[in-house]
Design an enzyme around this catalytic site. Structure first.
Site, mmCIF file in Angstrom:
data_model
loop_
_atom_site.group_PDB
_atom_site.id
_atom_site.type_symbol
_atom_site.label_atom_id
_atom_site.label_comp_id
_atom_site.label_asym_id
_atom_site.label_seq_id
_atom_site.Cartn_x
_atom_site.Cartn_y
_atom_site.Cartn_z
ATOM 1 N N SER A 76 0.828 -1.210 0.000
ATOM 2 C CA SER A 76 0.000 0.000 0.000
ATOM 3 C C SER A 76 0.857 1.253 0.000
ATOM 4 C CB SER A 76 -0.903 0.027 1.229
ATOM 5 O OG SER A 76 -1.635 1.237 1.235
ATOM 6 N N HIS A 86 -7.485 -3.190 4.725
ATOM 7 C CA HIS A 86 -6.883 -1.842 4.737
ATOM 8 C C HIS A 86 -7.624 -0.948 3.742
ATOM 9 C CE1 HIS A 86 -4.381 1.088 2.644
ATOM 10 N NE2 HIS A 86 -3.747 1.299 3.778
ATOM 11 N N ASN A 87 -7.828 -1.448 2.541
ATOM 12 C CA ASN A 87 -8.503 -0.645 1.522
ATOM 13 C C ASN A 87 -9.956 -0.363 1.896
ATOM 14 O OD1 ASN A 87 -6.066 -1.111 0.249
ATOM 15 N ND2 ASN A 87 -6.986 -1.299 -1.768
#
Ligand code: NBP
Length: 484
Positions: free
Chosen positions: A133, A190-191
């Site tokens: 990321s 996370h996204n």
């Protein structure tokens, strides 16, 4: 190991934006020599021409790539996720040997990673799905990296990934998340959290703008101020910059000339789909995904534009107090989004047999990634104090925060509803919070309905067993059957 002299210790396949930046990042770290390969040679040549200082070892095909790499060979794939990834894996498996390591650094769906790991493992080659990321900038200067795969692969890969990861408070933002698809699973969550965080910030902006009439530049100042407090984060920081931007063509605030239809590349939807399968309510993330979908339905929006409702104006006496209420509502809702995201991680770990250290995940999100934020330290501390924490929002620090902020949170949700301003993430987060803390839920009635039409049975509060009622309009005929 003399056969390894002059060879590369790491290779990158796929030299578009992410791969070329990651290759440059790798090459910039002491001790690394990087082999590079791209399907079409133009991108390889471009990278060589633009960055001679990197000392790349280029390859034109997979045989040359394998020959260029020291053993055990380690290669990171950075191609468009999907069929391209499978194609590259097939080629690498053909030219690699047992003990070598293939890393997929693309945005793969974690179930694809589980499948690929299983298939590649049968050849004796290690396969690691690694979530990366931080976008283009992170790939070049230090991303947050979430690798899965075997402990054996981590032995070789760990030092290389540590060398290129972002650093937060002296710690590299990378940890071995768990086996097979664990890394891509955590990257997906996370996204999902990123979607929720962005939507909450957007709602905060909208409420302040419509509520107080402040300009985007004035609201940029508010976000910049918030970034000095407990909301400090990359997303708050860039929001201030986006709001401050003026459109050179019209002189208007750029945000006012950008079409209000939000795009998505799918990882938010994956998070929600996965959470539905796991039975985890990630309502903040889901509302954020749906808000983007709603925004991108121009025909429906145009057809509904004349429907009645409040016009979005407020009757605000104290603009500063309202802005502070919105800040607190944002903080409380953000806590819920993270709490839900970590619930999904716990459920995924249980379902797929991963030993995921939640505190370590929060720690590696502190730098390099899009949701990097000061408050991730508090999450690490919460899991360190209680590794079996059942819900993040119940940890003392977060419970105190929602206690402190909830009156403001409620005022903001009420004000938004009364003014007709959509605030799906704020309001669903509050509904989730109230649902979670409710002494008794109307789920009892739902159970009764289910038993009525489908004989789905129910449990009682006062007796063990499973019950079914012979429902009838005539109360005298109602009887309970213990099916236990
Ligand atoms: P793209 O996702 O645009 O993919 C382009 C690359 O894939 C090119 O190198 C292309 O080769 C290669 N490729 C394709 Br398309 N099909 C292929 C095939 N069948 N065989 C071999 N190579 C193939 O690149 P990107 O934007 O740099 O992203 C790379 C990965 O990183 C993706 O999985 C993406 O989802 C992920 N990503 C992550 C972030 C983040 O913040 N973590 C941001 C952006 C992207 P060619 O040059 O020959 O066409």
């Amino acid at each position: 190991m003399s056969g390894n002299a002059g060879k590369a210790n790491i290779g990158v396949v796929g030299l578009a934006v992410m791969g070329s930046n990651l290759a440059r990042n790798l090459a910039s770290r002491e001790g690394n020599t990087v082999a590079i390969l791209n399907r079409s040679y133009e991108k390889t040549q471009k990278l060589l021409d633009e960055h001679p200082e990197a000392g790349f070892l280029p390859a034109r095909d997979y045989e040359e790539f394998a020959a260029t790499l020291a053993k055990p060979r380690t290669a990171i794939i950075m191609v468009k996720a999907g069929r391209g990834t499978d194609a590259v894996i097939d080629e690498l498996v053909r030219v690699f040997e047992p003990g070598d390591i293939i890393v997929d650094g693309g945005n793969a769906l974690f179930t694809d990673t589980i499948r690929r790991e299983k298939a590649v493992r049968e050849t004796g080659i290690n396969f690691v799905g690694a979530g990366i990321s931080g976008g283009e900038e992170g790939a070049l200067n230090g991303p947050s990296i979430m690798p899965g795969g075997s402990a054996e692969a981590w032995q070789t890969l760990g030092p290389i990934l540590r060398s290129i990861a972002a650093v937060a408070e002296g710690e590299p933002c990378v940890t071995h998340v768990g086996t097979d698809g664990a890394g891509h699973f955590v990257k997906m969550i996370h996204n999902g959290i990123e979607y929720a965080d962005m939507q909450l910030i957007a709602e905060a902006y909208d409420l302040i703008r419509r509520g107080t009439g402040k300009s985007p530049a004035e609201i940029a100042d508010i976000f910049a101020e918030w970034n000095r407090g407990e909301l400090e984060s990359y997303l708050i920081e860039i929001t201030a910059e986006v709001l401050r931007q003026t459109d050179p063509a019209t002189g208007e605030p750029l945000v006012d000339v950008i079409l209000d239809q939000a795009g998505a590349k799918g990882t938010g939807a994956w998070t929600v789909q996965t959470a539905l399968d796991l039975g985890v309510p990630v309502s903040g993330i889901a509302e954020a995904v749906f808000a983007r979908s709603l925004s991108s339905k121009p025909a429906q929006r145009a057809a509904a534009a004349e429907l009645p409702g409040p016009d979005g104006t407020f009757d605000i006496h104290d603009a500063d107090a309202f802005v502070e209420d919105v800040r607190q509502a944002l903080y409380a809702s953000k806590i819920i989004a993270y709490s839900q995201g970590f619930d999904a991680i716990v459920a995924g770990a249980e379902q797929y047999g991963w030993d995921i250290k939640k505190g370590d995940i929060a720690a590696i999100w502190r730098g390099g990634c899009i949701i990097r934020a000061q408050f991730l330290n508090r999450i690490t501390e919460a899991y360190a104090a209680d590794p079996g924490l059942v819900a993040l929002v119940t940890a003392p620090y977060f419970a105190d925060a929602v206690t402190r902020t909830q009156q403001a949170w409620r005022r903001v949700v009420v004000a938004a509803a009364e003014a007709g301003i959509p605030s799906p993430a704020f309001s669903s987060s509050l509904a989730y919070y109230d649902g979670l803390r409710a002494d008794r839920l109307p789920a009892a009635l739902v159970q009764g309905q289910r038993d009525f039409f489908g004989a789905h049975t129910y449990k009682r509060i006062d007796r063990e067993g499973t019950f079914h009622t012979l429902w009838s309009g005539d109360r005298s005929e109602v009887s309970a059957v213990d099916t236990h």
